[in-house]
Design a protein around this motif. Structure first.
Motif, PDB file in Angstrom:
ATOM      1  N   ALA A  24       0.830  -1.206   0.000  1.00  0.00           N
ATOM      2  CA  ALA A  24       0.000   0.000   0.000  1.00  0.00           C
ATOM      3  C   ALA A  24       0.862   1.254   0.000  1.00  0.00           C
ATOM      4  N   ALA A  25       1.998   1.219   0.711  1.00  0.00           N
ATOM      5  CA  ALA A  25       2.890   2.378   0.756  1.00  0.00           C
ATOM      6  C   ALA A  25       3.542   2.637  -0.598  1.00  0.00           C
ATOM      7  N   ILE A  26       3.848   1.578  -1.345  1.00  0.00           N
ATOM      8  CA  ILE A  26       4.406   1.766  -2.686  1.00  0.00           C
ATOM      9  C   ILE A  26       3.377   2.383  -3.611  1.00  0.00           C
ATOM     10  N   GLY A  27       2.105   2.066  -3.387  1.00  0.00           N
ATOM     11  CA  GLY A  27       1.036   2.686  -4.162  1.00  0.00           C
ATOM     12  C   GLY A  27       0.743   1.933  -5.453  1.00  0.00           C
ATOM     13  N   PRO A  28      -0.041   2.535  -6.343  1.00  0.00           N
ATOM     14  CA  PRO A  28      -0.439   1.843  -7.584  1.00  0.00           C
ATOM     15  C   PRO A  28       0.735   1.521  -8.496  1.00  0.00           C
ATOM     16  N   MET A  29       1.911   2.112  -8.241  1.00  0.00           N
ATOM     17  CA  MET A  29       3.096   1.736  -9.028  1.00  0.00           C
ATOM     18  C   MET A  29       3.382   0.248  -8.912  1.00  0.00           C
ATOM     19  N   ALA A  30       3.026  -0.359  -7.774  1.00  0.00           N
ATOM     20  CA  ALA A  30       3.272  -1.789  -7.594  1.00  0.00           C
ATOM     21  C   ALA A  30       2.536  -2.616  -8.635  1.00  0.00           C
ATOM     22  N   TYR A  31       1.399  -2.126  -9.128  1.00  0.00           N
ATOM     23  CA  TYR A  31       0.627  -2.842 -10.135  1.00  0.00           C
ATOM     24  C   TYR A  31       1.061  -2.473 -11.556  1.00  0.00           C
ATOM     25  N   GLY A  32       2.002  -1.551 -11.679  1.00  0.00           N
ATOM     26  CA  GLY A  32       2.494  -1.136 -12.981  1.00  0.00           C
ATOM     27  C   GLY A  32       3.827  -1.748 -13.337  1.00  0.00           C
ATOM     28  N   ARG A  33       4.242  -2.790 -12.610  1.00  0.00           N
ATOM     29  CA  ARG A  33       5.471  -3.525 -12.883  1.00  0.00           C
ATOM     30  C   ARG A  33       5.144  -5.011 -12.752  1.00  0.00           C
ATOM     31  N   TYR A  34       5.917  -5.864 -13.379  1.00  0.00           N
ATOM     32  CA  TYR A  34       5.603  -7.286 -13.281  1.00  0.00           C
ATOM     33  C   TYR A  34       6.279  -7.964 -12.088  1.00  0.00           C
ATOM     34  N   ASP A  35       6.885  -7.182 -11.208  1.00  0.00           N
ATOM     35  CA  ASP A  35       7.625  -7.743 -10.080  1.00  0.00           C
ATOM     36  C   ASP A  35       6.736  -8.469  -9.074  1.00  0.00           C
ATOM     37  N   LEU A  36       5.463  -8.109  -8.987  1.00  0.00           N
ATOM     38  CA  LEU A  36       4.566  -8.842  -8.097  1.00  0.00           C
ATOM     39  C   LEU A  36       4.434 -10.304  -8.530  1.00  0.00           C
ATOM     40  N   VAL A  37       4.466 -10.550  -9.833  1.00  0.00           N
ATOM     41  CA  VAL A  37       4.383 -11.921 -10.326  1.00  0.00           C
ATOM     42  C   VAL A  37       5.615 -12.708  -9.885  1.00  0.00           C
ATOM     43  N   VAL A  38       6.791 -12.119 -10.033  1.00  0.00           N
ATOM     44  CA  VAL A  38       8.024 -12.786  -9.612  1.00  0.00           C
ATOM     45  C   VAL A  38       8.014 -13.020  -8.108  1.00  0.00           C
ATOM     46  N   THR A  39       7.551 -12.030  -7.352  1.00  0.00           N
ATOM     47  CA  THR A  39       7.510 -12.159  -5.899  1.00  0.00           C
ATOM     48  C   THR A  39       6.578 -13.282  -5.474  1.00  0.00           C
ATOM     49  N   ALA A  40       5.495 -13.498  -6.212  1.00  0.00           N
ATOM     50  CA  ALA A  40       4.591 -14.612  -5.893  1.00  0.00           C
ATOM     51  C   ALA A  40       5.320 -15.948  -6.009  1.00  0.00           C
ATOM     52  N   PHE A  41       6.135 -16.120  -7.045  1.00  0.00           N
ATOM     53  CA  PHE A  41       6.919 -17.352  -7.166  1.00  0.00           C
ATOM     54  C   PHE A  41       7.932 -17.459  -6.031  1.00  0.00           C
ATOM     55  N   ALA A  42       8.553 -16.331  -5.666  1.00  0.00           N
ATOM     56  CA  ALA A  42       9.549 -16.352  -4.598  1.00  0.00           C
ATOM     57  C   ALA A  42       8.922 -16.728  -3.260  1.00  0.00           C
ATOM     58  N   VAL A  43       7.779 -16.137  -2.948  1.00  0.00           N
ATOM     59  CA  VAL A  43       7.103 -16.450  -1.686  1.00  0.00           C
ATOM     60  C   VAL A  43       6.638 -17.904  -1.680  1.00  0.00           C
ATOM     61  N   ALA A  44       6.156 -18.393  -2.816  1.00  0.00           N
ATOM     62  CA  ALA A  44       5.771 -19.800  -2.904  1.00  0.00           C
ATOM     63  C   ALA A  44       6.965 -20.708  -2.637  1.00  0.00           C
ATOM     64  N   ALA A  45       8.139 -20.343  -3.162  1.00  0.00           N
ATOM     65  CA  ALA A  45       9.338 -21.148  -2.940  1.00  0.00           C
ATOM     66  C   ALA A  45       9.699 -21.221  -1.460  1.00  0.00           C
ATOM     67  N   LEU A  46       9.478 -20.154  -0.728  1.00  0.00           N
ATOM     68  CA  LEU A  46       9.834 -20.103   0.687  1.00  0.00           C
ATOM     69  C   LEU A  46       8.785 -20.750   1.581  1.00  0.00           C
ATOM     70  N   THR A  47       7.567 -20.904   1.109  1.00  0.00           N
ATOM     71  CA  THR A  47       6.487 -21.362   1.980  1.00  0.00           C
ATOM     72  C   THR A  47       5.909 -22.716   1.599  1.00  0.00           C
ATOM     73  N   VAL A  48       6.218 -23.235   0.415  1.00  0.00           N
ATOM     74  CA  VAL A  48       5.616 -24.493  -0.016  1.00  0.00           C
ATOM     75  C   VAL A  48       6.032 -25.623   0.925  1.00  0.00           C
ATOM     76  N   THR A  49       5.095 -26.497   1.236  1.00  0.00           N
ATOM     77  CA  THR A  49       5.343 -27.623   2.130  1.00  0.00           C
ATOM     78  C   THR A  49       4.600 -28.836   1.596  1.00  0.00           C
ATOM     79  N   LEU A  50       5.336 -29.909   1.289  1.00  0.00           N
ATOM     80  CA  LEU A  50       4.734 -31.132   0.767  1.00  0.00           C
ATOM     81  C   LEU A  50       4.960 -32.286   1.739  1.00  0.00           C
ATOM     82  N   ARG A  51       4.672 -33.515   1.298  1.00  0.00           N
ATOM     83  CA  ARG A  51       4.654 -34.642   2.220  1.00  0.00           C
ATOM     84  C   ARG A  51       6.029 -35.016   2.758  1.00  0.00           C
ATOM     85  N   SER A  52       7.046 -34.833   1.988  1.00  0.00           N
ATOM     86  CA  SER A  52       8.381 -35.253   2.413  1.00  0.00           C
ATOM     87  C   SER A  52       9.382 -34.141   2.148  1.00  0.00           C
TER      88      SER A  52
END
Length: 476
Positions: A136-164
């Motif tokens: 929210a502090a970055i503002g609508p500029m955050a939606y004007g770059r594709y970095d949110l898409v990359v960050t979603a993959f990064a956060v998934a990499a850090l949080t994914v948890t499977l059976r083994s």
């Protein structure tokens, strides 16, 4: 989700994202439309001038991305409707995905903690709150770059948890590799990879997921690897940490040439810039060298002390990369927010202070760009002090992050461990931590053996012409 209904952060998140989307779509006026749509206009130009003709825009100096960046730039173009509107909606979906993963990670961390001695407590809201407030502090500029898409993959990499632990290592490696294929910075997570076979598996999968498609595209589109060298002639961007001497010097009459270069950024040029560029590169080498030494110190003691350090080390590595870069655009702060938020989902993180410092630095983003950017270029003191203070806070955060990791992996690690909120029991060589037995990779991280153990599954996670909707969001 049940956890979502219980957390007061959810309505605040929803309200801020509705506001950001309305600002991005120009339904509500924003004081600088170019700051929101400038990069999207560049992406749209690449589509019309290059991608639609089966080639990359390699003749445009502004193209400085890995070849995988074409995927999120092309995706909104494949759907019917305004490219601009669909691009903003794509970023909103990535934003929501990150928030959902943070809520899940916080719930899972506290569920695991409930199996340990002491009161279980409630799921930590710190990570979701930091993400909510920071973007929210970055503002609508955050939606004007594709970095949110990359960050979603990064956060998934850090949080994914499977059976083994093995399947978790593979999943994390794939996500890190894809993130690196889109934009290089998620590769920094490999500094925190566990030791032994699961760590080697994670790194190998990540390398394959990033390198193999890149090499394949190089065969069909020769020159796509030029992003590795095409920034060597850049100057020092106005907002970067290493621009600070030129910024302060201008207050005292030290004039320096600045211009909007072919790379699409205002950069300092001339005397001293080459030295500053070499200093930035040296600082990057030193920072990553310290991280490698920290990793070595951890290996000597049997591995990183607890699972949360995968995200902690990744956060420190991304901080080092950002503060030592010759370029520091607003979208870089999205990376820091995502990884910092993951750290804060676990109560035992060592990155609590650096993470909140990053949020403090992010809070002045819109003051620096775009509100006072014109005055910054002309050396005004008041706007320069805001930028100088922001950069100083980021440097302090990086130093504190490295210091916390250094203490946590050394022979006198007890103070760092207790400051991270972990229980330990003394032994001859320091402290043995209470492990999160349910977390995949825990024994690999803690150096207690490579064998796998089962655990529950946790869900991780038009045309070149401008339409009326395009003009709606583009107009100043």
């Amino acid at each position: 989700m049940r956890i979502a209904r219980r957390q007061p952060v959810v309505p605040w998140y929803a309200a801020t994202r509705v506001l950001l989307l309305l600002l991005a779509l120009n339904v509500l006026p924003y004081f600088n439309r170019g700051a929101v749509t400038g990069d999207v206009s560049t992406y749209h130009g690449w589509l019309a001038g290059s991608f639609d003709h089966g080639r990359y825009p390699l003749d445009d100096p502004k193209w400085q991305y890995p070849p995988g960046a074409a995927a999120p730039l092309e995706l909104p173009h494949l759907l019917p409707g305004s490219y601009y509107v669909l691009f903003f909606l794509m970023c909103l979906v990535a934003d929501v995905a990150v928030f959902g993963m943070l809520l899940r990670a916080a719930q899972r961390a506290d569920t695991e903690r409930a199996t340990q001695p002491g009161p279980p407590g409630q799921p930590s809201q710190a990570g979701p709150w930091l993400w909510t407030l920071g973007v929210a502090a970055i503002g609508p500029m955050a939606y004007g770059r594709y970095d949110l898409v990359v960050t979603a993959f990064a956060v998934a990499a850090l949080t994914v948890t499977l059976r083994s632990k093995r399947s978790t290592a593979i999943a994390r490696g794939v996500l890190i590799g894809v993130g690196t294929f889109l934009k290089l910075w998620p590769a920094a997570f490999l500094f925190g990879a566990p030791k032994r076979r699961n760590g080697r598996l994670l790194a190998g999968v990540a390398a394959a997921a990033a390198v193999l498609p890149t090499l394949a595209l190089e065969l069909f589109f020769p020159g796509v690897l030029s992003f590795l060298t095409n920034q060597k002639s850049r100057g020092i961007q106005l907002e970067s940490v290493f621009a600070s001497p030129f910024l302060v010097g201008k207050w005292f009459g030290w004039s320096h040439e600045m211009q909007n270069t072919k790379y699409g950024a205002y950069e300092y040029l001339g005397t001293g810039v080459g030295v500053a560029g070499k200093a930035a590169l040296a600082a990057t080498v030193v920072g990553f060298g310290v991280l490698l030494l920290i990793r070595r110190r951890a290996a000597v003691r049997g591995g990183f002390p607890f699972p949360a350090m995968f995200a902690d080390v990744g956060f420190a590595a991304v901080l080092v990369a950002v503060v030592t870069s010759r370029v520091l655009s607003p979208q870089y702060l999205v990376w820091l927010l995502g990884v910092a938020a993951v750290c804060l989902t676990r109560r035992e993180t060592l990155m609590r202070t650096p993470a909140w410092l990053v949020l403090g630095a992010v809070s002045v983003t819109q003051l620096i760009f775009p509100l006072f950017y014109h005055s910054l270029r002309y050396g005004q003191v008041y706007s320069g002090m805001i930028l100088f203070g922001r950069n100083a806070v980021l440097v302090v955060a990086a130093v504190l992050a490295l210091r916390a990791l250094w203490r946590a992996t050394g022979p006198d690690a007890s103070a760092a461990m207790f400051s991270g909120g972990l229980l330990g029991e003394s032994r001859g060589d320091g402290v043995r931590l209470a492990q999160d037995e349910g977390a995949p990779l825990d024994r690999e991280v803690g150096g207690r053996g490579p064998q796998d153990g089962p655990e529950r599954v946790v869900d991780g996670v038009g045309s070149p012409g401008r339409s009326g909707a395009d003009r709606l969001v583009e107009g100043d």
